[in-house]
Write a protein that holds these residues in place. Structure first.
Motif, PDB file in Angstrom:
ATOM      1  N   PHE A 164       0.822  -1.203   0.000  1.00  0.00           N
ATOM      2  CA  PHE A 164       0.000   0.000   0.000  1.00  0.00           C
ATOM      3  C   PHE A 164       0.863   1.263   0.000  1.00  0.00           C
ATOM      4  O   PHE A 164       0.640   2.189  -0.766  1.00  0.00           O
ATOM      5  CB  PHE A 164      -0.911  -0.041   1.228  1.00  0.00           C
ATOM      6  N   LEU A 165       1.856   1.285   0.869  1.00  0.00           N
ATOM      7  CA  LEU A 165       2.709   2.476   1.005  1.00  0.00           C
ATOM      8  C   LEU A 165       3.932   2.443   0.088  1.00  0.00           C
ATOM      9  O   LEU A 165       4.723   3.382   0.078  1.00  0.00           O
ATOM     10  CB  LEU A 165       3.175   2.621   2.461  1.00  0.00           C
ATOM     11  N   LYS A 166       4.097   1.309  -0.635  1.00  0.00           N
ATOM     12  CA  LYS A 166       5.262   1.127  -1.504  1.00  0.00           C
ATOM     13  C   LYS A 166       6.562   1.290  -0.717  1.00  0.00           C
ATOM     14  O   LYS A 166       7.483   1.993  -1.140  1.00  0.00           O
ATOM     15  CB  LYS A 166       5.201   2.071  -2.699  1.00  0.00           C
ATOM     16  N   GLU A 167       6.592   0.647   0.442  1.00  0.00           N
ATOM     17  CA  GLU A 167       7.758   0.647   1.324  1.00  0.00           C
ATOM     18  C   GLU A 167       8.111  -0.809   1.605  1.00  0.00           C
ATOM     19  O   GLU A 167       7.236  -1.672   1.624  1.00  0.00           O
ATOM     20  CB  GLU A 167       7.425   1.336   2.656  1.00  0.00           C
ATOM     21  N   PRO A 168       9.371  -1.112   1.896  1.00  0.00           N
ATOM     22  CA  PRO A 168       9.745  -2.491   2.228  1.00  0.00           C
ATOM     23  C   PRO A 168       9.043  -2.974   3.505  1.00  0.00           C
ATOM     24  O   PRO A 168       8.762  -2.177   4.412  1.00  0.00           O
ATOM     25  CB  PRO A 168      11.258  -2.412   2.452  1.00  0.00           C
ATOM     26  N   GLU A 169       8.777  -4.276   3.571  1.00  0.00           N
ATOM     27  CA  GLU A 169       8.120  -4.850   4.747  1.00  0.00           C
ATOM     28  C   GLU A 169       8.915  -4.566   6.017  1.00  0.00           C
ATOM     29  O   GLU A 169       8.340  -4.300   7.069  1.00  0.00           O
ATOM     30  CB  GLU A 169       7.926  -6.363   4.584  1.00  0.00           C
ATOM     31  N   GLY A 170      10.245  -4.626   5.912  1.00  0.00           N
ATOM     32  CA  GLY A 170      11.093  -4.349   7.071  1.00  0.00           C
ATOM     33  C   GLY A 170      10.877  -2.938   7.611  1.00  0.00           C
ATOM     34  O   GLY A 170      10.895  -2.715   8.823  1.00  0.00           O
ATOM     35  N   THR A 171      10.665  -1.996   6.719  1.00  0.00           N
ATOM     36  CA  THR A 171      10.404  -0.612   7.117  1.00  0.00           C
ATOM     37  C   THR A 171       9.089  -0.518   7.884  1.00  0.00           C
ATOM     38  O   THR A 171       9.009   0.170   8.912  1.00  0.00           O
ATOM     39  CB  THR A 171      10.361   0.307   5.871  1.00  0.00           C
ATOM     40  N   ILE A 172       8.069  -1.228   7.398  1.00  0.00           N
ATOM     41  CA  ILE A 172       6.760  -1.199   8.055  1.00  0.00           C
ATOM     42  C   ILE A 172       6.862  -1.836   9.435  1.00  0.00           C
ATOM     43  O   ILE A 172       6.356  -1.289  10.423  1.00  0.00           O
ATOM     44  CB  ILE A 172       5.694  -1.914   7.196  1.00  0.00           C
ATOM     45  N   LYS A 173       7.527  -2.997   9.525  1.00  0.00           N
ATOM     46  CA  LYS A 173       7.710  -3.663  10.820  1.00  0.00           C
ATOM     47  C   LYS A 173       8.448  -2.744  11.783  1.00  0.00           C
ATOM     48  O   LYS A 173       8.091  -2.642  12.960  1.00  0.00           O
ATOM     49  CB  LYS A 173       8.489  -4.968  10.653  1.00  0.00           C
ATOM     50  N   SER A 174       9.458  -2.068  11.261  1.00  0.00           N
ATOM     51  CA  SER A 174      10.235  -1.145  12.084  1.00  0.00           C
ATOM     52  C   SER A 174       9.382   0.014  12.588  1.00  0.00           C
ATOM     53  O   SER A 174       9.457   0.402  13.754  1.00  0.00           O
ATOM     54  CB  SER A 174      11.417  -0.611  11.272  1.00  0.00           C
ATOM     55  N   ARG A 175       8.544   0.564  11.704  1.00  0.00           N
ATOM     56  CA  ARG A 175       7.678   1.686  12.097  1.00  0.00           C
ATOM     57  C   ARG A 175       6.676   1.261  13.168  1.00  0.00           C
ATOM     58  O   ARG A 175       6.431   1.991  14.129  1.00  0.00           O
ATOM     59  CB  ARG A 175       6.934   2.243  10.891  1.00  0.00           C
ATOM     60  N   LEU A 176       6.074   0.088  12.984  1.00  0.00           N
ATOM     61  CA  LEU A 176       5.116  -0.402  13.988  1.00  0.00           C
ATOM     62  C   LEU A 176       5.814  -0.625  15.321  1.00  0.00           C
ATOM     63  O   LEU A 176       5.318  -0.211  16.369  1.00  0.00           O
ATOM     64  CB  LEU A 176       4.456  -1.699  13.508  1.00  0.00           C
ATOM     65  N   SER A 177       6.961  -1.251  15.266  1.00  0.00           N
ATOM     66  CA  SER A 177       7.714  -1.526  16.491  1.00  0.00           C
ATOM     67  C   SER A 177       8.149  -0.231  17.169  1.00  0.00           C
ATOM     68  O   SER A 177       8.011  -0.074  18.386  1.00  0.00           O
ATOM     69  CB  SER A 177       8.942  -2.377  16.155  1.00  0.00           C
ATOM     70  N   ARG A 178       8.651   0.690  16.366  1.00  0.00           N
ATOM     71  CA  ARG A 178       9.121   1.982  16.910  1.00  0.00           C
ATOM     72  C   ARG A 178       7.956   2.776  17.505  1.00  0.00           C
ATOM     73  O   ARG A 178       8.092   3.373  18.577  1.00  0.00           O
ATOM     74  CB  ARG A 178       9.803   2.782  15.798  1.00  0.00           C
ATOM     75  N   ALA A 179       6.810   2.779  16.835  1.00  0.00           N
ATOM     76  CA  ALA A 179       5.643   3.505  17.351  1.00  0.00           C
ATOM     77  C   ALA A 179       5.215   2.946  18.695  1.00  0.00           C
ATOM     78  O   ALA A 179       4.954   3.695  19.641  1.00  0.00           O
ATOM     79  CB  ALA A 179       4.490   3.436  16.349  1.00  0.00           C
ATOM     80  N   LYS A 180       5.162   1.618  18.786  1.00  0.00           N
ATOM     81  CA  LYS A 180       4.769   0.997  20.061  1.00  0.00           C
ATOM     82  C   LYS A 180       5.804   1.282  21.137  1.00  0.00           C
ATOM     83  O   LYS A 180       5.452   1.544  22.284  1.00  0.00           O
ATOM     84  CB  LYS A 180       4.568  -0.509  19.880  1.00  0.00           C
ATOM     85  N   SER A 181       7.070   1.269  20.747  1.00  0.00           N
ATOM     86  CA  SER A 181       8.142   1.564  21.702  1.00  0.00           C
ATOM     87  C   SER A 181       8.051   3.001  22.211  1.00  0.00           C
ATOM     88  O   SER A 181       8.209   3.265  23.408  1.00  0.00           O
ATOM     89  CB  SER A 181       9.500   1.328  21.037  1.00  0.00           C
ATOM     90  N   ILE A 182       7.782   3.934  21.310  1.00  0.00           N
ATOM     91  CA  ILE A 182       7.636   5.344  21.700  1.00  0.00           C
ATOM     92  C   ILE A 182       6.485   5.487  22.694  1.00  0.00           C
ATOM     93  O   ILE A 182       6.616   6.155  23.726  1.00  0.00           O
ATOM     94  CB  ILE A 182       7.405   6.243  20.469  1.00  0.00           C
ATOM     95  N   LEU A 183       5.361   4.843  22.379  1.00  0.00           N
ATOM     96  CA  LEU A 183       4.210   4.934  23.276  1.00  0.00           C
ATOM     97  C   LEU A 183       4.520   4.294  24.630  1.00  0.00           C
ATOM     98  O   LEU A 183       4.112   4.807  25.669  1.00  0.00           O
ATOM     99  CB  LEU A 183       2.977   4.288  22.647  1.00  0.00           C
ATOM    100  N   ARG A 184       5.251   3.180  24.607  1.00  0.00           N
ATOM    101  CA  ARG A 184       5.607   2.505  25.869  1.00  0.00           C
ATOM    102  C   ARG A 184       6.551   3.343  26.714  1.00  0.00           C
ATOM    103  O   ARG A 184       6.415   3.408  27.932  1.00  0.00           O
ATOM    104  CB  ARG A 184       6.259   1.150  25.580  1.00  0.00           C
ATOM    105  N   THR A 185       7.545   3.959  26.085  1.00  0.00           N
ATOM    106  CA  THR A 185       8.535   4.709  26.856  1.00  0.00           C
ATOM    107  C   THR A 185       8.056   6.099  27.254  1.00  0.00           C
ATOM    108  O   THR A 185       8.485   6.620  28.280  1.00  0.00           O
ATOM    109  CB  THR A 185       9.870   4.837  26.091  1.00  0.00           C
ATOM    110  N   THR A 186       7.208   6.709  26.431  1.00  0.00           N
ATOM    111  CA  THR A 186       6.726   8.046  26.740  1.00  0.00           C
ATOM    112  C   THR A 186       5.529   8.003  27.679  1.00  0.00           C
ATOM    113  O   THR A 186       5.331   8.898  28.484  1.00  0.00           O
ATOM    114  CB  THR A 186       6.338   8.789  25.440  1.00  0.00           C
TER     115      THR A 186
END
Length: 176
Positions: free
Chosen positions: A142-164
């Motif tokens: 959908f976003l024309k981005e590599p799967e690894g990038t999407i996994k990274s974004r999801l993981s990073r978003a959850k991490s940001i929410l967890r730490t903040t």
């Protein structure tokens, strides 16, 4: 109601009722997605109306009938982005769409604050994954981005929410 592919095939052949059934299957997801991206109910209604009309007019361009959901969501997100650029607005998460926490407004406000604190690419990844229900591969296409990038974004978003933000007794509390 029939399978998704069968409904799409009928709709492509001009069956208006089949198209209506398709849209009804996804209208809740479309509404929640638009509401998460846009500032007000009027813009949400406009985006949904434009999306449905555009989808009806361009249904013949859908190559793989199985991806109707992804396809119509992409049209919606493009409409939302156009409205945001036109209005020069920022995405706002509406209270009525956030999970209810003991019917108190405090938890909803904290969650809204947490989600709005995310960078747009992280917020969009979360919306597509948790609200629209796309998997990582579908988001990638959908976003024309590599799967690894999407996994990274999801993981990073959850991490940001967890730490903040940390969870205390069922309420998201911002660390200050």
């Amino acid at each position: 109601m029939g399978s998704l592919k069968a409904l799409v095939k009928k709709a492509k052949k001009g069956d208006g009722e089949a198209f209506v059934l398709l849209v009804r299957q996804y209208e809740d997801v479309l509404y929640r997605t638009a509401s998460r991206l846009l500032n007000n109910d009027e813009d949400v209604a406009d985006a949904m109306q434009d999306t449905i009309i555009s989808a009806y007019e361009k249904l013949h361009t859908l190559k793989n009938d199985e991806y109707f959901n992804t396809w119509i969501c992409k049209i919606l997100i493009n409409r939302c982005n156009s409205l945001l650029k036109k209005n020069k607005g920022a995405a706002v998460f509406h209270d009525h769409l956030l999970p209810a926490e003991k019917n108190d407004g405090y938890g909803k406000l904290e969650l809204e604050d947490a989600l709005n604190s995310l960078n747009d690419v992280y917020r969009l990844a979360l919306i597509l994954y948790y609200i629209v229900g796309l998997n990582v591969k579908e988001i990638s296409e959908f976003l024309k981005e590599p799967e690894g990038t999407i996994k990274s974004r999801l993981s990073r978003a959850k991490s940001i929410l967890r730490t903040t933000y940390y969870k205390t007794e069922g309420v998201m509390v911002h660390e200050r």
